[in-house]
Scaffold this active site. Structure first.
Site, PDB file in Angstrom:
ATOM      1  N   CYS A   1      -2.759   8.525   3.299  1.00 28.63           N
ATOM      2  CA  CYS A   1      -2.506   8.388   2.259  1.00 28.63           C
ATOM      3  C   CYS A   1      -3.442   8.267   1.358  1.00 28.63           C
ATOM      4  O   CYS A   1      -3.557   8.818   0.040  1.00 28.63           O
ATOM      5  CB  CYS A   1      -2.169   6.820   1.758  1.00 28.63           C
TER       6      CYS A   1
ATOM      7  N   GLU B   1       0.556  -1.085   0.073  1.00 26.20           N
ATOM      8  CA  GLU B   1       0.296  -0.043  -0.055  1.00 26.20           C
ATOM      9  C   GLU B   1       1.314   0.990   0.446  1.00 26.20           C
ATOM     10  O   GLU B   1       1.814   1.292   0.708  1.00 26.20           O
ATOM     11  CB  GLU B   1      -0.626  -0.151   1.318  1.00 26.20           C
TER      12      GLU B   1
HETATM   13  P1  NAP Z   1       7.755   5.242   4.958  1.00 29.23           P
HETATM   14  O1  NAP Z   1       8.881   5.974   5.394  1.00 29.23           O
HETATM   15  O2  NAP Z   1       8.447   4.080   3.334  1.00 29.23           O
HETATM   16  O3  NAP Z   1       8.074   3.916   6.096  1.00 29.23           O
HETATM   17  C1  NAP Z   1       7.283   2.717   5.697  1.00 29.23           C
HETATM   18  C2  NAP Z   1       7.095   1.674   6.521  1.00 29.23           C
HETATM   19  O4  NAP Z   1       9.058   1.151   6.407  1.00 29.23           O
HETATM   20  C3  NAP Z   1       7.551   1.843   8.594  1.00 29.23           C
HETATM   21  O5  NAP Z   1       7.374   1.384   9.019  1.00 29.23           O
HETATM   22  C4  NAP Z   1       9.344   2.263   8.006  1.00 29.23           C
HETATM   23  O6  NAP Z   1      10.299   2.074   9.225  1.00 29.23           O
HETATM   24  C5  NAP Z   1       9.293   0.508   7.100  1.00 29.23           C
HETATM   25  N1  NAP Z   1      10.756   0.506   6.542  1.00 29.23           N
HETATM   26  C6  NAP Z   1      11.347   1.893   6.190  1.00 29.23           C
HETATM   27  N2  NAP Z   1      13.147   1.076   5.369  1.00 29.23           N
HETATM   28  C7  NAP Z   1      12.623  -0.012   5.356  1.00 29.23           C
HETATM   29  C8  NAP Z   1      13.445  -1.070   5.182  1.00 29.23           C
HETATM   30  N3  NAP Z   1      14.774  -0.685   4.304  1.00 29.23           N
HETATM   31  N4  NAP Z   1      12.912  -2.444   5.999  1.00 29.23           N
HETATM   32  C9  NAP Z   1      11.773  -2.667   6.527  1.00 29.23           C
HETATM   33  N5  NAP Z   1      11.182  -1.597   6.992  1.00 29.23           N
HETATM   34  C10 NAP Z   1      11.983   0.118   6.655  1.00 29.23           C
HETATM   35  O7  NAP Z   1       6.455   5.429   4.961  1.00 29.23           O
HETATM   36  P2  NAP Z   1       6.310   6.047   6.352  1.00 29.23           P
HETATM   37  O8  NAP Z   1       7.171   7.827   5.661  1.00 29.23           O
HETATM   38  O9  NAP Z   1       6.195   6.110   7.263  1.00 29.23           O
HETATM   39  O10 NAP Z   1       4.939   6.880   5.308  1.00 29.23           O
HETATM   40  C11 NAP Z   1       4.533   7.835   4.852  1.00 29.23           C
HETATM   41  C12 NAP Z   1       4.131   7.563   3.382  1.00 29.23           C
HETATM   42  O11 NAP Z   1       3.078   6.180   2.822  1.00 29.23           O
HETATM   43  C13 NAP Z   1       3.307   8.329   2.334  1.00 29.23           C
HETATM   44  O12 NAP Z   1       4.113   8.266   0.913  1.00 29.23           O
HETATM   45  C14 NAP Z   1       1.697   8.392   2.414  1.00 29.23           C
HETATM   46  O13 NAP Z   1       1.571   7.814   0.662  1.00 29.23           O
HETATM   47  C15 NAP Z   1       2.615   5.892   2.064  1.00 29.23           C
HETATM   48  N6  NAP Z   1       1.430   5.753   3.045  1.00 29.23           N
HETATM   49  C16 NAP Z   1       0.037   4.976   2.366  1.00 29.23           C
HETATM   50  C17 NAP Z   1      -1.105   3.910   2.829  1.00 29.23           C
HETATM   51  C18 NAP Z   1      -1.608   3.428   2.000  1.00 29.23           C
HETATM   52  O14 NAP Z   1      -2.547   3.043   2.789  1.00 29.23           O
HETATM   53  N7  NAP Z   1      -1.440   3.377   0.853  1.00 29.23           N
HETATM   54  C19 NAP Z   1      -0.792   4.705   3.598  1.00 29.23           C
HETATM   55  C20 NAP Z   1      -0.305   5.126   4.915  1.00 29.23           C
HETATM   56  C21 NAP Z   1       0.625   5.639   4.018  1.00 29.23           C
HETATM   57  P3  NAP Z   1      10.961   3.135   9.601  1.00 29.23           P
HETATM   58  O15 NAP Z   1       9.835   4.356  10.181  1.00 29.23           O
HETATM   59  O16 NAP Z   1      11.426   2.388  11.117  1.00 29.23           O
HETATM   60  O17 NAP Z   1      12.029   3.270   9.058  1.00 29.23           O
END
Ligand code: NAP
Length: 685
Positions: free
Chosen positions: A294, A255
Site C-alpha cells: 500500500c 487503512e
Molecule cells: P480488499 O479486497 O479490500 O480486502 C481487504 C479485507 O477486507 C480482506 O480481509 C477481505 O476479506 C475483507 N473484506 C472484503 N469484503 C468484505 C466484507 N463485505 N465484509 C468484511 N470484510 C470484507 O483488499 P485486498 O485485496 O486484501 O488488499 C489490497 C488493497 O489493500 C490494496 O488496494 C492496497 O492498497 C490496500 N492496502 C492498504 C494498506 C494500508 O495500510 N493502507 C495495507 C495493505 C493493503 P476476503 O479476502 O475474505 O475477501
C-alpha cells in the site's frame, strides 16, 4: 488443507465446502477456506466476557512482557512461516518484512509499553489542569481500555505483519482481538495463530481468528468495540457505512489504498547521490513484494528535463530484475499472491495506458525463471510514463496493486506539489533532494496530504529504512483516499483501543486514582523520611518539606570555581544587572539543584539505589545572594518493574525562596528497592 477458525478457544472447521486457494508460484492447491457455520455473535461475547477481563486484570507492563514472550516464541518458528510464505509468491526478503518485520512490531510495542507506560491500569495523558482558583479542584485526562473486542480486517499482502502490527497495540491496551485475514493468504496467518495459541502465552479469549467471510459479525458490535480495516478503499467505504457501525458509533479505523508519490528534486541530476538513491528506491518499491504494498511508489515525479535520464537509469536497473521462483538462485522478484490479482493488475495497467506510455516491461512477453509460468501468478515490473499528468486523472486515481509505477514530469516546484496532492491523500511520500529550500517547499506543500514523509539525501540515504516501510514508532496511515486512519506511531497506536476520560476532582483523590500525584498542598508530613521506604511501602503523595538554607555570594563563587561555570550573570554584578531578567548577580541554576539535593537527600544506605535523571527542569524565579531555599519533595509516581526487586520512583521537587516564590521545579527519577528490608538484607549479606 482446510483452514480452520479459532473460535471461543477451539479450532473450528467450517461446515460448508471451502473456496480453494492456490500456490502463487506453481498454481497447485494450497488450502480451502470457509467460515460457514460460525456463530459470530458468540465470538464477540467470548472476547468481551473472557478475553477482555483477563487482559484488563494485567498491568501495561505485564501485557508488554506478554508481547515480548510471544515475539520470542514466534521467532522460534520463523522458518516454518518462511516456507509457507513462499506460496504467497514472496521472496525471502519479502517474507522477512512480513514475518520478522511483524514480530519486530511486537518487540517494539513491548519495549515502548514498559518504557512509556506505567506499570498500572491507567494511562495518564498530559499534565493536570487546575480548574479552580484555590487549586482544590483539578482535571486530568486518562485513558482506560475499551471493554469490547477489536475486529481486525486485514489485507492479503502482509498476512503476518498486517496482523501483528495491529495485535501489538491492541493487546497492550488490554483489548481482545478477532482477526480476519484476507482469504487469499489466510493460510499463513492461520499458521501463525496456531503457533500463538499453542504457546499458551495469551489469556483465553484474547485472540480469535476467522478464516473466511465475516458473516454477521459487524451486526454484533457496539460502542465499546473497534474495527480496524486494511484493504481497498471500495471495501473499506462499504464497511464504514455499515448501519451498526454508524448507529452504535463503533470506532472504525481505515487503512486504504493510496497513489503514493516520490519527488526527485531539480538539484538531483545524474551524477548526484540523490539521483542514484532515487532510482534505487523506485525500483525497490516496484519489485519488493511484487509491488503489492500500500506504501509503494506509484507515481515518480521528476523534473521534465531529467525525465530521459531517469527513464534510462530505471530501465537499466529494471533489466536486472529476475522474475521467477524465489527458491531459485538469482531470482529477485517472485509472484503476485494469485492469478486473480494478476488479472486485476493487468486491467488497471490497461486503464493507465489510456493516458500513459509503457516504457519498460510488457505484461504479455516476459521471462520467468522456474515456477509454472502458465499457472503461477507472475508479472514483470511495468514502468509507464505520462507526459501530461495535469491533464489526466487516471494516473492519480488508478491503483495497479503490483510491480507498476508511472513516471510523471513536472515543470516547477509548485507543479510538483500540485501533482503529489492529486493523489487526494496518501500514506507516504518522499522527496529526494540536497536542497533545503526545495525540501521545505515540498514538505509545506504536500505534508497535509500525507501520513508520513521522507526527505532523502546523501546524508541519510545509506541508513534510510525506505519509502515503503511503516515503522512501529511512527504513524502509519494517511488522509483522504488513504482512509483517514492512523495506526502504530508508538503509544498513539495503543490509545486507539482505549477511551480518553477527563477526570475531575480534588488533586489528592485524582492523583491516587490515576497513580500520579498532582501538585496541591504540601506533602502529608510523615516522621519517616521517604528515602527510608521501599517502593512497596511508599505512598503517592508522601514526602517532606525540608528546612531552609541560605545561599551566600561566597558559595556562588565557590560553585563557579568548582564547576568552571563563570557565566557573567553569576560573576559580574554590573553585567548581570544590565540583563533584562536579573537585578544583579544570581545563583547558578545547577547550584540550586545541587543545594536542593543536599536538603532532601537522606544519605545513609537504604532502599533508594540510584538517581537516574531529572525531567521537566524549570527555573522560575532568580535566586540572589542572601536568599534562602527550602524544598517540597513528594513521591509522584511509582513504577515497579515486573520480575525485578526494584522499580522507579518519580519525585516532584519544588524549590521555594524565603518569600514562598517558586524558584525551580522538576521531577527527580530514582531506582528504589521494593522493600526497605531488601537493601538492608543485601548489605548484611
Ligand atoms: P480488499 O479486497 O479490500 O480486502 C481487504 C479485507 O477486507 C480482506 O480481509 C477481505 O476479506 C475483507 N473484506 C472484503 N469484503 C468484505 C466484507 N463485505 N465484509 C468484511 N470484510 C470484507 O483488499 P485486498 O485485496 O486484501 O488488499 C489490497 C488493497 O489493500 C490494496 O488496494 C492496497 O492498497 C490496500 N492496502 C492498504 C494498506 C494500508 O495500510 N493502507 C495495507 C495493505 C493493503 P476476503 O479476502 O475474505 O475477501
Amino acid at each position: 488443507m482446510r483452514l480452520c477458525s479459532y473460535v471461543q478457544g477451539e479450532w473450528v472447521e467450517s461446515a460448508g465446502a471451502g473456496t480453494p486457494l492456490f500456490h502463487a508460484i506453481d498454481g497447485s492447491p494450497v488450502a480451502e477456506i470457509s467460515s460457514e457455520g460460525i456463530d459470530f455473535g458468540a465470538m464477540v461475547r467470548w472476547g468481551r466476557e473472557t478475553g477482555g477481563p483477563a487482559l484488563r486484570r494485567m498491568t501495561f507492563h505485564q501485557r508488554a512482557l506478554m508481547l515480548k514472550a510471544l515475539a520470542l516464541h514466534l521467532l522460534q518458528h520463523k522458518e516454518e512461516f518462511y516456507r509457507l510464505s513462499r506460496a504467497t509468491g514472496a521472496t525471502r526478503d519479502d517474507s522477512w518484512i512480513d514475518i520478522e518485520g511483524g514480530i519486530g512490531t511486537l518487540f517494539a510495542y513491548s519495549g515502548k509499553g514498559r518504557r512509556e507506560m506505567p506499570n498500572d491500569h491507567v494511562y495518564i495523558d498530559g499534565a493536570p489542569e487546575t480548574l479552580s482558583r484555590g487549586g482544590g479542584f483539578t482535571g486530568q485526562h486518562v485513558y482506560l481500555p475499551l471493554e469490547g473486542v477489536a475486529v481486525h480486517i486485514n489485507a492479503y499482502n502482509f498476512p503476518c505483519w498486517g496482523m501483528l502490527e495491529k495485535l501489538g497495540p491492541t493487546l497492550l491496551a488490554g483489548m481482545p482481538a478477532i482477526v480476519k485475514p484476507a482469504s487469499q493468504t489466510a493460510y499463513l496467518a492461520e499458521r501463525m495463530v496456531r503457533r500463538i495459541v499453542e504457546a499458551g502465552i495469551l489469556p483465553a479469549g484474547a485472540l480469535q481468528l476467522i478464516c473466511g467471510g465475516v458473516g454477521d459479525l459487524l451486526d454484533h458490535l457496539d460502542c465499546q468495540d473497534a474495527v480496524t480495516f486494511t484493504g481497498s478503499a471500495t471495501t473499506g467505504l462499504g464497511l464504514k457505512q455499515h448501519p451498526v457501525i454508524v448507529a452504535n458509533a463503533v470506532r472504525f479505523t481505515m487503512e486504504a489504498d493510496s497513489l503514493n508519490s516520490s519527488i526527485l528534486g531539480p538539484d538531483a541530476g545524474p551524477g548526484t547521490p540523490e539521483f542514484d538513491l532515487y532510482v534505487e528506491e523506485v525500483v525497490r518499491e516496484m519489485t519488493t513484494k511484487c509491488g503489492q504494498k500500500c506504501t509503494a511508489i506509484r507515481r515518480a515525479l521528476v523534473p521534465r528535463e531529467l525525465l530521459p535520464a531517469v527513464g534510462d537509469a530505471l530501465g537499466k536497473t529494471l533489466d536486472r530484475v529476475v522474475v521467477g521462483d524465489p527458491d531459485l538462485e538469482g531470482v529477485t522478484m517472485g509472484a503476485l499472491a494469485s492469478r486473480a490479482q494478476v488479472q486485476e493488475v493487468r486491467e488497471r495497467v490497461e486503464q493507465l495506458r489510456r493516458c500513459s506510455e509503457l516504457v519498460h516491461g510488457s505484461p504479455d512477453r516476459f521471462e520467468v525463471r522456474g515456477g509454472d509460468p502458465q499457472r503461477g501468478a507472475f508479472l514483470p515490473p511495468l514502468l509507464l510514463r505520462c507526459d501530461e499528468p495535469l491533464r489526466h486523472r487516471e494516473v492519480h486515481e488508478v491503483e495497479a496493486f503490483g510491480p507498476v509505477c508511472t513516471l510523471l514530469p513536472y515543470d516547477d516546484p509548485a507543479q510538483a506539489v500540485e501533482l503529489a496532492r492529486r493523489g487526494r491523500g496518501s500514506l507516504v511520500g518522499s522527496v529526494f533532494t540536497f536542497d533545503d529550500d526545495f525540501a521545505r517547499e515540498m514538505v509545506l506543500g504536500i505534508g497535509p496530504w500525507h501520513g508520513r514523509l521522507l526527505v532523502i539525501d546523501r546524508e541519510c540515504g545509506a541508513e534510510s529504512t525506505g519509502h515503503g516501510s511503516p515503522l512501529p514508532s511512527l504513524i502509519h496511515g494517511g488522509p483522504g483516499r488513504a482512509g483517514g486512519g492512523q495506526e502504530m506511531g508508538g503509544i498513539r497506536g495503543v490509545l486507539h483501543y482505549m477511551q480518553c476520560v477527563a477526570l475531575q476532582g480534588s488533586p489528592g483523590r485524582i492523583g491516587r486514582i490515576s497513580g500520579r500525584w498532582i501538585p496541591g498542598p504540601d506533602p502529608v508530613p510523615d516522621p519517616v523520611h521517604p528515602f527510608r521506604k521501599g517502593l512497596d511501602e511508599l505512598e503517592i503523595g508522601q514526602g517532606i518539606v525540608t528546612r531552609s538554607r541560605a545561599i551566600g555570594l561566597e558559595e556562588i563563587e565557590r560553585f563557579a570555581e568548582l564547576s568552571g561555570d563563570r557565566f557573567y550573570a553569576h560573576m559580574d554584578a554590573q553585567a548581570a544587572a544590565a540583563n533584562p531578567f536579573f537585578e544583579g548577580r544570581v545563583a547558578h541554576g545547577y547550584f540550586i539543584v545541587s543545594a536542593a539535593a543536599g536538603l532532601f537527600v537522606d544519605p545513609a544506605p537504604g532502599p533508594v539505589l540510584a538517581n537516574y535523571g531529572l525531567e521537566n527542569l524549570r527555573f522560575h524565579t532568580p535566586l540572589y545572594p542572601g536568599d534562602s531555599i527550602r524544598v517540597a519533595f513528594t513521591c509522584k509516581q511509582k513504577t515497579p518493574r515486573e520480575n525485578e526487586d526494584y522499580g522507579e520512583v518519580r519525585w516532584d521537587c519544588r524549590v521555594f525562596n524565603q518569600r514562598d516564590e517558586l524558584v525551580a521545579s522538576y521531577d527527580v527519577l530514582t531506582l528504589v528497592a521494593r522493600s526497605s528490608g531488601d537493601r538492608l538484607a543485601a548489605e548484611r549479606a
